[in-house]
Design an enzyme around this catalytic site. Structure first.
Site, short mmCIF file in Angstrom:
data_model
loop_
_atom_site.label_atom_id
_atom_site.label_comp_id
_atom_site.label_asym_id
_atom_site.label_seq_id
_atom_site.Cartn_x
_atom_site.Cartn_y
_atom_site.Cartn_z
N GLY A 99 35.21 14.79 21.08
CA GLY A 99 35.21 14.52 22.52
C GLY A 99 36.56 14.17 23.09
O GLY A 99 36.67 13.58 24.16
N CYS A 103 51.52 17.08 29.82
CA CYS A 103 50.65 16.10 29.17
C CYS A 103 50.51 14.92 30.14
O CYS A 103 51.50 14.28 30.50
CB CYS A 103 51.22 15.64 27.84
SG CYS A 103 50.31 14.22 27.16
N ASN A 150 39.05 9.17 19.72
CA ASN A 150 38.43 10.49 19.66
C ASN A 150 39.43 11.50 19.12
O ASN A 150 40.61 11.48 19.49
CB ASN A 150 37.97 10.92 21.07
CG ASN A 150 36.82 10.07 21.57
OD1 ASN A 150 35.98 9.61 20.80
ND2 ASN A 150 36.77 9.84 22.87
N THR A 184 39.58 14.68 25.17
CA THR A 184 39.89 15.52 26.33
C THR A 184 41.39 15.52 26.66
O THR A 184 41.87 16.42 27.34
CB THR A 184 39.11 15.07 27.58
OG1 THR A 184 39.42 13.70 27.84
CG2 THR A 184 37.61 15.23 27.37
N HIS A 231 45.35 8.36 21.69
CA HIS A 231 45.14 7.12 22.44
C HIS A 231 43.97 6.38 21.84
O HIS A 231 43.07 6.98 21.23
CB HIS A 231 44.90 7.42 23.93
CG HIS A 231 43.84 8.43 24.18
ND1 HIS A 231 44.08 9.79 24.04
CD2 HIS A 231 42.53 8.31 24.52
CE1 HIS A 231 42.96 10.45 24.31
NE2 HIS A 231 42.01 9.57 24.59
N ASP A 260 41.31 2.73 31.94
CA ASP A 260 40.78 4.08 32.00
C ASP A 260 40.31 4.37 33.42
O ASP A 260 39.69 3.53 34.07
CB ASP A 260 39.62 4.25 31.00
CG ASP A 260 39.29 5.72 30.75
OD1 ASP A 260 39.54 6.18 29.62
OD2 ASP A 260 38.79 6.39 31.68
N HIS A 282 40.89 3.90 22.70
CA HIS A 282 40.04 3.30 23.73
C HIS A 282 39.67 1.88 23.31
O HIS A 282 39.31 1.64 22.16
CB HIS A 282 38.72 4.07 23.86
CG HIS A 282 38.85 5.47 24.38
ND1 HIS A 282 38.67 5.78 25.70
CD2 HIS A 282 39.14 6.64 23.75
CE1 HIS A 282 38.82 7.09 25.86
NE2 HIS A 282 39.11 7.64 24.69
P1 5GP Z 1 39.47 11.18 25.45
O1 5GP Z 1 38.26 11.86 26.02
O2 5GP Z 1 40.60 12.15 25.27
O3 5GP Z 1 39.21 10.37 24.22
O4 5GP Z 1 39.91 10.11 26.52
C1 5GP Z 1 40.67 10.42 27.63
C2 5GP Z 1 40.44 9.32 28.62
O5 5GP Z 1 41.48 9.34 29.56
C3 5GP Z 1 39.11 9.46 29.39
O6 5GP Z 1 38.31 8.31 29.17
C4 5GP Z 1 39.57 9.59 30.85
O7 5GP Z 1 38.72 8.90 31.74
C5 5GP Z 1 40.97 8.99 30.82
N1 5GP Z 1 41.89 9.57 31.77
C6 5GP Z 1 42.11 10.89 32.02
N2 5GP Z 1 43.06 11.03 32.95
C7 5GP Z 1 43.47 9.80 33.30
C8 5GP Z 1 44.45 9.31 34.23
O8 5GP Z 1 45.13 10.05 34.93
N3 5GP Z 1 44.60 7.95 34.32
C9 5GP Z 1 43.85 7.10 33.55
N4 5GP Z 1 44.07 5.79 33.73
N5 5GP Z 1 42.93 7.53 32.67
C10 5GP Z 1 42.73 8.85 32.54
ZN ZN Z 2 51.76 13.40 25.70
#
Ligand code: 5GP
Ligand code: ZN
Length: 111
Positions: A92, A4, A86, A94, A99, A30, A101
């Protein structure tokens, strides 16, 4: 949780500067900002979905939401910001580690 990315960031295995940290959460930038300011509030405990919440996780989520307004000024989120959580594929999500935002630093487009 193995493999993770956010658990690795929390553990310090992947370096990522922390704008805020306490015993339950960290705040980082981010990596692909979708607004002038884009932060991620990441609980230190691994779970993916709000649907997994038990009392302990609910306390963690409550702590995150209670802490965000206390640090909004130091994060530069003056004048308001958007909070997004999300959930799952259709939402969405990923990274399957819950978390929050935080988007701001400018007037955001209508949602
Ligand atoms: P999700 O799409 O799951 O709501 O948001 C995941 C967020 O994590 C995305 O906006 C992506 O840019 C960010 N993200 C993914 N990998 C990393 C990372 O290694 N470091 C940071 N700082 N952000 C990340
Ligand atoms: Zn985790």
């Amino acid at each position: 949780m193995e493999n993770c990315i956010f658990c690795k960031i929390v553990a310090g295995e992947i370096p990522s500067p922390r704008l805020y940290e306490d015993d339950k959460m960290i705040v980082i930038k981010d990596i692909e900002p979708k607004a002038k300011l884009h932060y991620l509030c990441i609980p230190k405990t691994h779970f993916a979905l709000l649907a997994e919440m038990d009392e302990e996780k609910a306390e963690i989520v409550k702590h995150c939401f209670a802490t965000i307004p206390k640090i909004e000024e130091q994060l530069g989120l003056c004048g308001g910001y958007r909070v997004i959580v999300n959930q799952g594929e259709n939402g969405g999500q990923t990274v399957p580690h819950l978390h929050i935002h935080l988007l701001g630093g400018e007037k955001l487009a209508d949602f």
